[in-house]
Motif scaffolding. Structure first.
Motif, PDB file in Angstrom:
ATOM      1  N   ILE A   1      78.990 -50.566  40.808  1.00  0.00           N
ATOM      2  CA  ILE A   1      79.053 -49.481  41.493  1.00  0.00           C
ATOM      3  C   ILE A   1      78.838 -49.692  42.953  1.00  0.00           C
ATOM      4  O   ILE A   1      77.762 -50.057  43.644  1.00  0.00           O
ATOM      5  CB  ILE A   1      78.145 -48.348  40.976  1.00  0.00           C
ATOM      6  N   VAL A   2      80.031 -49.192  43.858  1.00  0.00           N
ATOM      7  CA  VAL A   2      79.819 -49.451  45.119  1.00  0.00           C
ATOM      8  C   VAL A   2      79.853 -48.056  45.938  1.00  0.00           C
ATOM      9  O   VAL A   2      79.509 -47.892  47.282  1.00  0.00           O
ATOM     10  CB  VAL A   2      81.014 -50.264  45.673  1.00  0.00           C
TER      11      VAL A   2
ATOM     12  N   ILE B   1      80.779 -38.975  39.924  1.00  0.00           N
ATOM     13  CA  ILE B   1      81.781 -40.024  40.017  1.00  0.00           C
ATOM     14  C   ILE B   1      81.295 -41.434  40.628  1.00  0.00           C
ATOM     15  O   ILE B   1      80.839 -41.170  41.573  1.00  0.00           O
ATOM     16  CB  ILE B   1      82.975 -39.434  40.826  1.00  0.00           C
ATOM     17  N   ALA B   2      81.451 -42.472  39.723  1.00  0.00           N
ATOM     18  CA  ALA B   2      81.146 -43.831  40.474  1.00  0.00           C
ATOM     19  C   ALA B   2      82.481 -44.541  40.818  1.00  0.00           C
ATOM     20  O   ALA B   2      83.443 -44.172  40.099  1.00  0.00           O
ATOM     21  CB  ALA B   2      80.269 -44.538  39.325  1.00  0.00           C
TER      22      ALA B   2
ATOM     23  N   GLY C   1      90.575 -40.088  36.625  1.00  0.00           N
ATOM     24  CA  GLY C   1      91.821 -40.399  37.400  1.00  0.00           C
ATOM     25  C   GLY C   1      92.833 -41.481  37.225  1.00  0.00           C
ATOM     26  O   GLY C   1      92.411 -42.379  36.420  1.00  0.00           O
ATOM     27  N   ILE C   2      93.569 -41.683  38.150  1.00  0.00           N
ATOM     28  CA  ILE C   2      94.512 -42.746  38.201  1.00  0.00           C
ATOM     29  C   ILE C   2      93.859 -44.084  38.583  1.00  0.00           C
ATOM     30  O   ILE C   2      93.218 -44.020  39.586  1.00  0.00           O
ATOM     31  CB  ILE C   2      95.602 -42.558  38.843  1.00  0.00           C
ATOM     32  N   VAL C   3      94.017 -45.285  37.849  1.00  0.00           N
ATOM     33  CA  VAL C   3      93.737 -46.448  38.489  1.00  0.00           C
ATOM     34  C   VAL C   3      94.411 -46.942  39.606  1.00  0.00           C
ATOM     35  O   VAL C   3      95.579 -46.952  39.698  1.00  0.00           O
ATOM     36  CB  VAL C   3      93.792 -47.565  37.360  1.00  0.00           C
ATOM     37  N   SER C   4      93.426 -47.092  40.672  1.00  0.00           N
ATOM     38  CA  SER C   4      94.205 -47.398  42.017  1.00  0.00           C
ATOM     39  C   SER C   4      94.582 -48.922  42.091  1.00  0.00           C
ATOM     40  O   SER C   4      93.998 -49.733  41.120  1.00  0.00           O
ATOM     41  CB  SER C   4      93.136 -46.961  43.296  1.00  0.00           C
ATOM     42  N   MET C   5      95.018 -49.371  43.176  1.00  0.00           N
ATOM     43  CA  MET C   5      95.305 -50.873  43.255  1.00  0.00           C
ATOM     44  C   MET C   5      94.276 -51.643  43.447  1.00  0.00           C
ATOM     45  O   MET C   5      94.010 -52.673  42.697  1.00  0.00           O
ATOM     46  CB  MET C   5      96.002 -51.232  44.623  1.00  0.00           C
ATOM     47  N   ASN C   6      93.173 -51.167  44.089  1.00  0.00           N
ATOM     48  CA  ASN C   6      91.749 -51.999  44.141  1.00  0.00           C
ATOM     49  C   ASN C   6      90.407 -51.112  43.861  1.00  0.00           C
ATOM     50  O   ASN C   6      89.177 -51.531  44.212  1.00  0.00           O
ATOM     51  CB  ASN C   6      91.444 -52.654  45.515  1.00  0.00           C
ATOM     52  N   ALA C   7      90.787 -50.202  42.943  1.00  0.00           N
ATOM     53  CA  ALA C   7      89.561 -49.237  42.793  1.00  0.00           C
ATOM     54  C   ALA C   7      89.775 -48.503  41.600  1.00  0.00           C
ATOM     55  O   ALA C   7      91.146 -48.030  41.259  1.00  0.00           O
ATOM     56  CB  ALA C   7      89.073 -48.353  43.941  1.00  0.00           C
ATOM     57  N   ILE C   8      88.933 -48.142  40.710  1.00  0.00           N
ATOM     58  CA  ILE C   8      88.749 -47.065  39.584  1.00  0.00           C
ATOM     59  C   ILE C   8      87.486 -46.164  39.743  1.00  0.00           C
ATOM     60  O   ILE C   8      86.584 -46.737  40.585  1.00  0.00           O
ATOM     61  CB  ILE C   8      88.890 -47.605  38.329  1.00  0.00           C
TER      62      ILE C   8
ATOM     63  N   CYS D   1      71.940 -44.090  36.849  1.00  0.00           N
ATOM     64  CA  CYS D   1      72.714 -45.159  37.605  1.00  0.00           C
ATOM     65  C   CYS D   1      72.641 -45.182  39.050  1.00  0.00           C
ATOM     66  O   CYS D   1      72.272 -43.902  39.520  1.00  0.00           O
ATOM     67  CB  CYS D   1      74.252 -45.101  37.219  1.00  0.00           C
ATOM     68  N   SER D   2      72.764 -46.133  39.968  1.00  0.00           N
ATOM     69  CA  SER D   2      72.492 -46.060  41.392  1.00  0.00           C
ATOM     70  C   SER D   2      73.681 -47.259  41.670  1.00  0.00           C
ATOM     71  O   SER D   2      74.483 -47.945  41.228  1.00  0.00           O
ATOM     72  CB  SER D   2      71.090 -46.721  41.471  1.00  0.00           C
ATOM     73  N   LEU D   3      73.667 -47.252  43.181  1.00  0.00           N
ATOM     74  CA  LEU D   3      74.454 -48.210  43.917  1.00  0.00           C
ATOM     75  C   LEU D   3      74.123 -49.436  43.430  1.00  0.00           C
ATOM     76  O   LEU D   3      73.067 -49.731  43.169  1.00  0.00           O
ATOM     77  CB  LEU D   3      74.512 -47.930  45.419  1.00  0.00           C
ATOM     78  N   ASN D   4      75.005 -50.532  43.360  1.00  0.00           N
ATOM     79  CA  ASN D   4      74.998 -51.927  42.882  1.00  0.00           C
ATOM     80  C   ASN D   4      74.548 -52.122  41.300  1.00  0.00           C
ATOM     81  O   ASN D   4      74.600 -53.443  41.204  1.00  0.00           O
ATOM     82  CB  ASN D   4      73.977 -52.549  43.795  1.00  0.00           C
ATOM     83  N   ASP D   5      74.736 -51.093  40.825  1.00  0.00           N
ATOM     84  CA  ASP D   5      74.419 -51.333  39.036  1.00  0.00           C
ATOM     85  C   ASP D   5      75.653 -51.950  38.623  1.00  0.00           C
ATOM     86  O   ASP D   5      76.721 -51.809  38.776  1.00  0.00           O
ATOM     87  CB  ASP D   5      74.231 -49.737  38.570  1.00  0.00           C
TER      88      ASP D   5
END
Length: 364
Positions: free
Chosen positions: A242-243, A268-269, A300-307, A316-320
C-alpha cells in the motif's frame, strides 16, 4: 522493492514428484519452461525442475534455449517453436534439438550441419487436430523416409499436441491418429524415436497417451486445469504494498471512467501495480487482493501502473504488504481464480508477468 514475485522452489520439486506419480516409471518428463518459465523466471526455475528429476527441458524459442546453455544447464533442450533457418547454426553449436514441421527446414538444417561437420538434432511435429504446427498425418511416413535420407540429422523424437484434452472423443481420435502413424512406421520397419504427446491435462486425463515421454508445462508450476485436482502446489506469489490511502465519501467515484461509485464512506488503498505489470485490466471491479489476510476488492478500473482497492473495515497502514496472487494469513488468491474472472487461463495470467518485476527464490 515494492513489487516482487516470490517463487517457492519446494513447490516446484513437489509438482515434479506428483507428475512422476501419475506416469509409468519408464516414461520420461519433458519440462516446459517457455515464456520465462510461465513467469517464474527461466534459468532459476529450469535448474530446479531439471535437478528434481525432469529428463529434458523444452522452450518456445531458440533464445530461451541458448540462455539455459549460457547458464551452464546441461540438460537436453528441445525448442518447440519456430526457428529462423539463419539461426540454425546456433542450435547446432549449442547442441539444442529443434522441432521440424516442414521438409525445407529439415533440408536446410542438414545442410548447415554438414557445413559444420556436426550432427543436428530434430523432433518431428505431427498435426493430429490442433491445426497449428506439424505435418499432416497422411504425410508423416513419406516425410520421415525423406528425412532419414538426409545426412547429419538425428531424429530424437516425434510428437503431437492435444487441442482439448477434456473433449474425450476428439482426444481419443487424436491418439488414434498418432497410433496409426506409429503403426505405419512399424510396418515399414522405420525406427521410432521418442514419442510424446501429453501435456499437463492429458497426463491426468489420458494415461494411454503417455507414450515414451510426457510434456508438462503449467502443471510444473502448480495448476492442472482440472476441477477438483488439488495435488499440485502453486509456486508463485505476486506481492506489492500500500503506497497511499484515501477517504472517499458517498457517491464519489474512483479511477478512470468513474466506474466505481462509493455507496457510503469508504477507505481506498492504492497499489503501484497495474496492467503494464501483468495484472489484467479485465479484473477491474472484479478481483480481490489480500491485505493483512483479508480480501479487499478492486475499486475501479485497473490502471497502467496502479490499482485501487476497497479496504474499508480492514486494519491497514502505508507500506503494508498486499498479495495479488498467493496466500496471506488464512486467505488465498490463486491464478486460476484470476483467470476465470478475466475470462482467460492460468498460463496467460502467469506468463504475462514481466521480467522487470524482481523474483525471489526460496525453499519454503
Amino acid at each position: 522493492m515494492v513489487n516482487k514475485i516470490e517463487v517457492d522452489l519446494n513447490a516446484l520439486t513437489h509438482n515434479v514428484a506428483i507428475i512422476k506419480k501419475h506416469i509409468y516409471p519408464e516414461t520420461k518428463i519433458i519440462g516446459v519452461v517457455k515464456a520465462n518459465a510461465y513467469g517464474h523466471g527461466l534459468v532459476e526455475t529450469a535448474r530446479v525442475i531439471w535437478t528434481s528429476g525432469v529428463d529434458i527441458l523444452a522452450t518456445a524459442t531458440l533464445e530461451e534455449a541458448i540462455a539455459l546453455r549460457v547458464s551452464r544447464i546441461k540438460a537436453p533442450i528441445l525448442v518447440l517453436g519456430y526457428v529462423e533457418p539463419s539461426e540454425f547454426w546456433k542450435a547446432i553449436d549449442f547442441d539444442i534439438t529443434l522441432t521440424i514441421f516442414d521438409f525445407e527446414s529439415a533440408y536446410k538444417l542438414a545442410r548447415e550441419a554438414k557445413k559444420q561437420n556436426r550432427w543436428a538434432r530434430i523432433d518431428v511435429a505431427v498435426d493430429t487436430g490442433m491445426n497449428r504446427y506439424g505435418f499432416p498425418t497422411y504425410e508423416v511416413l513419406d516425410i520421415f523416409q525423406k528425412i532419414y535420407k538426409l545426412e547429419h540429422l538425428k531424429i530424437e523424437g516425434i510428437h503431437s499436441h492435444f487441442a482439448d484434452p477434456e473433449d474425450k472423443e476428439f482426444s481419443r481420435n487424436q491418439i488414434k491418429q498418432m497410433q496409426n502413424v506409429l503403426f505405419s512406421f512399424q510396418q515399414m520397419k522405420i525406427p521410432i524415436p521418442m514419442v510424446h504427446m501429453a501435456a499437463t491435462k492429458a497426463i491426468f486425463l489420458h494415461p494411454e497417451a503417455q507414450f515414451d515421454a510426457v510434456r508438462p508445462g503449467i502443471g510444473l508450476y502448480g495448476y492442472s486445469g482440472i476441477e477438483g485436482n488439488s495435488e499440485l502446489k502453486p509456486a508463485l506469489e505476486l506481492k506489492s504494498q500500500i503506497v497511499a490511502l484515501r477517504r472517499v465519501g458517498k457517491d464519489e467515484t474512483v479511477g478512470y471512467q468513474r466506474t466505481y461509485v462509493a455507496k457510503g464512506p469508504r477507505k481506498i488503498a492504492v497499489i503501484p501495480l497495474g496492467y503494464a505489470d501483468g495484472y489484467p485490466r479485465a479484473l477491474s471491479n472484479k478481483a480481490s487482493v489480500l491485505v493483512n489476510g483479508t480480501r479487499a476488492k478492486i475499486a475501479g478500473i485497473v490502471s497502467m501502473n496502479a490499482i485501487m482497492v476497497d479496504v474499508t473495515g480492514i486494519k491497514c497502514s502505508l507500506n503494508d504488504e498486499v498479495v495479488l496472487i498467493g496466500g496471506q494469513g488464512n486467505g488465498m488468491v490463486n491464478a486460476d481464480e484470476l483467470a476465470k474472472l478475466a475470462q482467460s487461463n492460468v498460463c496467460e495470467i502467469l506468463s504475462r508477468l514481466p521480467r522487470e518485476i524482481p523474483r525471489e527464490y526460496h525453499f519454503k
